[in-house]
Scaffold this motif. Structure first.
Motif, PDB file in Angstrom:
ATOM      1  N   UNK A  67       0.824  -1.198   0.000  1.00 10.16           N
ATOM      2  CA  UNK A  67       0.000   0.000   0.000  1.00 10.16           C
ATOM      3  C   UNK A  67       0.860   1.249   0.000  1.00 10.16           C
ATOM      4  N   UNK A  68       0.580   2.170  -0.935  1.00  5.06           N
ATOM      5  CA  UNK A  68       1.340   3.414  -1.039  1.00  5.06           C
ATOM      6  C   UNK A  68       0.416   4.625  -0.961  1.00  5.06           C
ATOM      7  N   UNK A  69       0.910   5.673  -0.346  1.00  4.86           N
ATOM      8  CA  UNK A  69       0.229   6.961  -0.353  1.00  4.86           C
ATOM      9  C   UNK A  69       0.625   7.658  -1.647  1.00  4.86           C
ATOM     10  N   UNK A  70      -0.349   7.881  -2.524  1.00  2.00           N
ATOM     11  CA  UNK A  70      -0.078   8.527  -3.815  1.00  2.00           C
ATOM     12  C   UNK A  70      -1.008   9.714  -4.007  1.00  2.00           C
ATOM     13  N   UNK A  71      -0.710  10.516  -5.009  1.00  6.20           N
ATOM     14  CA  UNK A  71      -1.535  11.674  -5.360  1.00  6.20           C
ATOM     15  C   UNK A  71      -1.696  12.615  -4.176  1.00  6.20           C
ATOM     16  N   UNK A  72      -0.626  13.280  -3.815  1.00  4.10           N
ATOM     17  CA  UNK A  72      -0.623  14.178  -2.678  1.00  4.10           C
ATOM     18  C   UNK A  72      -1.784  15.146  -2.628  1.00  4.10           C
ATOM     19  N   UNK A  73      -2.222  15.639  -3.764  1.00  4.53           N
ATOM     20  CA  UNK A  73      -3.307  16.620  -3.757  1.00  4.53           C
ATOM     21  C   UNK A  73      -4.656  15.998  -3.447  1.00  4.53           C
ATOM     22  N   UNK A  74      -4.817  14.696  -3.593  1.00  6.87           N
ATOM     23  CA  UNK A  74      -6.094  14.027  -3.313  1.00  6.87           C
ATOM     24  C   UNK A  74      -5.945  12.962  -2.234  1.00  6.87           C
ATOM     25  N   UNK A  88      14.475  -3.489   2.653  1.00  6.66           N
ATOM     26  CA  UNK A  88      14.039  -2.981   3.958  1.00  6.66           C
ATOM     27  C   UNK A  88      13.416  -1.585   3.916  1.00  6.66           C
ATOM     28  N   UNK A  89      13.083  -1.101   2.747  1.00  4.75           N
ATOM     29  CA  UNK A  89      12.504   0.238   2.602  1.00  4.75           C
ATOM     30  C   UNK A  89      11.218   0.400   3.412  1.00  4.75           C
ATOM     31  N   UNK A  90      10.438  -0.659   3.530  1.00  2.00           N
ATOM     32  CA  UNK A  90       9.139  -0.539   4.184  1.00  2.00           C
ATOM     33  C   UNK A  90       9.122  -1.089   5.610  1.00  2.00           C
ATOM     34  N   UNK A  91      10.266  -1.456   6.138  1.00  2.00           N
ATOM     35  CA  UNK A  91      10.325  -1.967   7.516  1.00  2.00           C
ATOM     36  C   UNK A  91       9.764  -0.914   8.470  1.00  2.00           C
ATOM     37  N   UNK A  92       8.896  -1.344   9.355  1.00  2.00           N
ATOM     38  CA  UNK A  92       8.324  -0.457  10.355  1.00  2.00           C
ATOM     39  C   UNK A  92       7.194   0.429   9.859  1.00  2.00           C
ATOM     40  N   UNK A  93       6.846   0.325   8.580  1.00  2.00           N
ATOM     41  CA  UNK A  93       5.762   1.147   8.033  1.00  2.00           C
ATOM     42  C   UNK A  93       4.420   0.443   8.231  1.00  2.00           C
ATOM     43  N   UNK A  94       3.375   1.214   8.251  1.00  2.00           N
ATOM     44  CA  UNK A  94       2.024   0.669   8.364  1.00  2.00           C
ATOM     45  C   UNK A  94       1.499   0.188   7.020  1.00  2.00           C
ATOM     46  N   UNK A  95       0.193   0.023   6.951  1.00  2.00           N
ATOM     47  CA  UNK A  95      -0.447  -0.490   5.739  1.00  2.00           C
ATOM     48  C   UNK A  95      -0.237   0.427   4.527  1.00  2.00           C
TER      49      UNK A  95
END
Length: 188
Positions: A67-74, A88-95
């Motif tokens: 799951x990624x946060x995309x489209x900052x304006x929306x 290990x880029x996503x280690x410790x990240x949430x959904x």
């Protein structure tokens, strides 16, 4: 004027968190989207690409369905079929993770009526708006692989399409070459 989102992103995240396992939700362009459950050929393509990435760039990982946060304006939320990023880029990240450091997102088209708008337009534009350097679309319906690069002002400035069977160069920062003959086995 930008249309208002269907709901606040916090409400979407709660809805996605409580959805049954058979339903995968995304929040694209301010609207809730249902992502189809992939078929076996779809999975084989993702695994083929995962192997290619690991063989050529062993310091990177292709994270399926991250799951990624995309489209900052929306305040969009997407689940690419693959997100290529350092180990290990996503280690410790949430959904829903910040896309910082993601080098490439991947989508493999599905057999549903929404794939044209979702994979070929909305998600592409969301990844570009987030400045993800490369968007790779494996289009089973059209039997092509499309490499989108050079995001600028919410659009990819360079788009290269090759038929299944052709050699596909994915430029830096990814820097891999795909021999796509095998994809012909999974064409529609």
């Amino acid at each position: 004027m930008t249309p208002r989102p269907q709901m606040p992103v916090e409400d979407f995240e709660e809805l996605a968190r409580t959805a049954p396992e058979t339903v995968r939700l995304e929040f694209i362009n301010g609207k809730v989207k249902v992502k189809p459950v992939p078929d076996g050929d779809h999975d084989e393509i993702v695994m083929w690409l995962l192997e290619q990435c690991m063989q050529q760039r062993p310091e990177l990982r292709l994270y399926p369905e991250r799951g990624l946060k995309v489209e900052g304006y929306r305040e969009g939320r997407a689940r690419p079929d693959g997100s290529l990023a350092p180990r290990r880029r996503f280690a410790g990240q949430g959904e829903w993770a910040d896309p910082e450091g993601v080098l490439m997102t991947v989508e493999v088209t599905s057999h549903d009526s929404d794939t044209d708008r979702r994979d070929r337009v909305e998600k592409r534009d969301g990844y570009a708006a987030t400045d993800i350097p490369v968007y790779l679309l494996v289009d089973r319906e059209r039997c092509v692989v499309t490499v989108h690069t050079e995001p600028e002002k919410g659009e990819y400035r360079s788009i290269v399409t090759r038929s299944f069977g052709a050699r596909v160069e994915i430029p830096a920062p990814v820097g891999i070459t795909l021999e796509t003959e095998e994809l012909k086995e999974f064409a529609d």
